[in-house]
Design a protein around this motif. Sequence first.
Motif, PDB file in Angstrom:
ATOM      1  N   SER A  81     -66.558  32.101  67.620  1.00  0.00           N
ATOM      2  CA  SER A  81     -65.925  32.987  68.590  1.00  0.00           C
ATOM      3  C   SER A  81     -66.960  33.938  69.181  1.00  0.00           C
ATOM      4  O   SER A  81     -68.007  34.195  68.574  1.00  0.00           O
ATOM      5  CB  SER A  81     -64.788  33.776  67.936  1.00  0.00           C
ATOM      6  OG  SER A  81     -65.288  34.612  66.917  1.00  0.00           O
ATOM      7  N   VAL A  82     -66.692  34.463  70.362  1.00  0.00           N
ATOM      8  CA  VAL A  82     -67.648  35.335  71.043  1.00  0.00           C
ATOM      9  C   VAL A  82     -67.931  36.582  70.208  1.00  0.00           C
ATOM     10  O   VAL A  82     -69.074  37.029  70.077  1.00  0.00           O
ATOM     11  CB  VAL A  82     -67.119  35.728  72.441  1.00  0.00           C
ATOM     12  CG1 VAL A  82     -68.075  36.717  73.111  1.00  0.00           C
ATOM     13  CG2 VAL A  82     -66.957  34.472  73.304  1.00  0.00           C
ATOM     14  N   HIS A  83     -66.878  37.148  69.633  1.00  0.00           N
ATOM     15  CA  HIS A  83     -67.025  38.310  68.756  1.00  0.00           C
ATOM     16  C   HIS A  83     -66.461  37.928  67.389  1.00  0.00           C
ATOM     17  O   HIS A  83     -65.301  38.211  67.082  1.00  0.00           O
ATOM     18  CB  HIS A  83     -66.289  39.526  69.331  1.00  0.00           C
ATOM     19  CG  HIS A  83     -66.775  39.930  70.688  1.00  0.00           C
ATOM     20  ND1 HIS A  83     -68.023  40.477  70.887  1.00  0.00           N
ATOM     21  CD2 HIS A  83     -66.193  39.851  71.908  1.00  0.00           C
ATOM     22  CE1 HIS A  83     -68.186  40.730  72.178  1.00  0.00           C
ATOM     23  NE2 HIS A  83     -67.092  40.349  72.819  1.00  0.00           N
ATOM     24  N   ASN A  87     -69.269  37.589  60.652  1.00  0.00           N
ATOM     25  CA  ASN A  87     -70.478  37.881  61.421  1.00  0.00           C
ATOM     26  C   ASN A  87     -71.745  37.472  60.674  1.00  0.00           C
ATOM     27  O   ASN A  87     -72.113  38.094  59.667  1.00  0.00           O
ATOM     28  CB  ASN A  87     -70.513  39.378  61.750  1.00  0.00           C
ATOM     29  CG  ASN A  87     -71.661  39.737  62.673  1.00  0.00           C
ATOM     30  OD1 ASN A  87     -72.354  38.874  63.183  1.00  0.00           O
ATOM     31  ND2 ASN A  87     -71.850  41.019  62.886  1.00  0.00           N
ATOM     32  N   GLN A 114     -71.871  24.314  74.057  1.00  0.00           N
ATOM     33  CA  GLN A 114     -71.221  25.533  74.541  1.00  0.00           C
ATOM     34  C   GLN A 114     -70.365  26.125  73.431  1.00  0.00           C
ATOM     35  O   GLN A 114     -69.654  25.399  72.745  1.00  0.00           O
ATOM     36  CB  GLN A 114     -70.336  25.224  75.757  1.00  0.00           C
ATOM     37  CG  GLN A 114     -71.095  24.658  76.938  1.00  0.00           C
ATOM     38  CD  GLN A 114     -70.176  24.204  78.058  1.00  0.00           C
ATOM     39  OE1 GLN A 114     -69.096  23.677  77.791  1.00  0.00           O
ATOM     40  NE2 GLN A 114     -70.593  24.401  79.284  1.00  0.00           N
ATOM     41  N   GLU A 115     -70.417  27.465  73.273  1.00  0.00           N
ATOM     42  CA  GLU A 115     -69.618  28.168  72.263  1.00  0.00           C
ATOM     43  C   GLU A 115     -69.721  27.470  70.905  1.00  0.00           C
ATOM     44  O   GLU A 115     -68.723  27.200  70.236  1.00  0.00           O
ATOM     45  CB  GLU A 115     -68.142  28.235  72.684  1.00  0.00           C
ATOM     46  CG  GLU A 115     -67.902  28.720  74.106  1.00  0.00           C
ATOM     47  CD  GLU A 115     -68.292  30.193  74.277  1.00  0.00           C
ATOM     48  OE1 GLU A 115     -68.370  30.918  73.285  1.00  0.00           O
ATOM     49  OE2 GLU A 115     -68.508  30.604  75.428  1.00  0.00           O
ATOM     50  N   ARG A 130     -68.747  21.260  72.299  1.00  0.00           N
ATOM     51  CA  ARG A 130     -68.044  22.495  72.654  1.00  0.00           C
ATOM     52  C   ARG A 130     -67.289  23.030  71.432  1.00  0.00           C
ATOM     53  O   ARG A 130     -66.684  22.255  70.695  1.00  0.00           O
ATOM     54  CB  ARG A 130     -67.037  22.263  73.784  1.00  0.00           C
ATOM     55  CG  ARG A 130     -67.636  21.771  75.099  1.00  0.00           C
ATOM     56  CD  ARG A 130     -66.573  21.732  76.197  1.00  0.00           C
ATOM     57  NE  ARG A 130     -67.096  21.146  77.425  1.00  0.00           N
ATOM     58  CZ  ARG A 130     -66.959  19.862  77.750  1.00  0.00           C
ATOM     59  NH1 ARG A 130     -66.315  19.034  76.935  1.00  0.00           N
ATOM     60  NH2 ARG A 130     -67.456  19.398  78.893  1.00  0.00           N
ATOM     61  N   ASN A 131     -67.306  24.340  71.266  1.00  0.00           N
ATOM     62  CA  ASN A 131     -66.510  25.018  70.228  1.00  0.00           C
ATOM     63  C   ASN A 131     -66.618  24.327  68.875  1.00  0.00           C
ATOM     64  O   ASN A 131     -65.608  24.050  68.230  1.00  0.00           O
ATOM     65  CB  ASN A 131     -65.041  25.109  70.651  1.00  0.00           C
ATOM     66  CG  ASN A 131     -64.865  25.927  71.904  1.00  0.00           C
ATOM     67  OD1 ASN A 131     -64.702  25.367  72.993  1.00  0.00           O
ATOM     68  ND2 ASN A 131     -64.907  27.239  71.786  1.00  0.00           N
TER      69      ASN A 131
END
Length: 207
Positions: A81-83, A87, A114-115, A130-131
């Motif tokens: 995820s972007v955020h 983490n 991507q992602e 992707r993802n």
Amino acid sequence: MGNYVFTTKVLVEALRADSENSDSDHDMGGDIIPALVAQGTAHVYDFNDNVVPGATERDRGYWRDVGTLDAFYDAHMDLVSVHPIFNLYNKRWPIRGAMENLPPAKFVQGGLAQESIVGAGSILSAATVRNSVLSSNVMVEDGATVEGSVLMPGVRIGKGAVVRHAILDKNVVVGDGEIIGVDLERDRQRFAVSNGGVVAIGKGVWI
């Protein structure tokens, strides 16, 4: 996952007492820990109170039970995820693991991710990812598509293959033109499919 910390004396005494109990299933979580709780000798550490340097309110106290395929899959999707709430990029609290002596990931002939997270030694050749989470030493060949998937070390995706919403364990080989995660009814005849529709393929399977 459960983390238990004992003194040797307490653990040995608890195991001996449990071994003499004919009503016990001799299970750590089901018998031994409850017995220690009843004695008042067991204590719990609350990770919600844990202070991690550099953590934000979003990723504070992250913990996920990955006892099902769907939960295991969701934990990996947390990473891309972007955020992320899991983490990996907190420089004040690095997560250390075993490091292989591998070159960086390589993208050739227009290979695209991507992602996604792509591990060392992986090569994407004219393929689209992707993802997804790709572990180390993964090969995705010309024209292949990988979407919303988790690929463990050594996985090979053949030319023109499609892999969607799947978990592929170590050293799985997907042949040229094969399709996984598109037709779940067909997949259920060959593989395990979770309640959430995640296709899971075991170690070393050639498709």
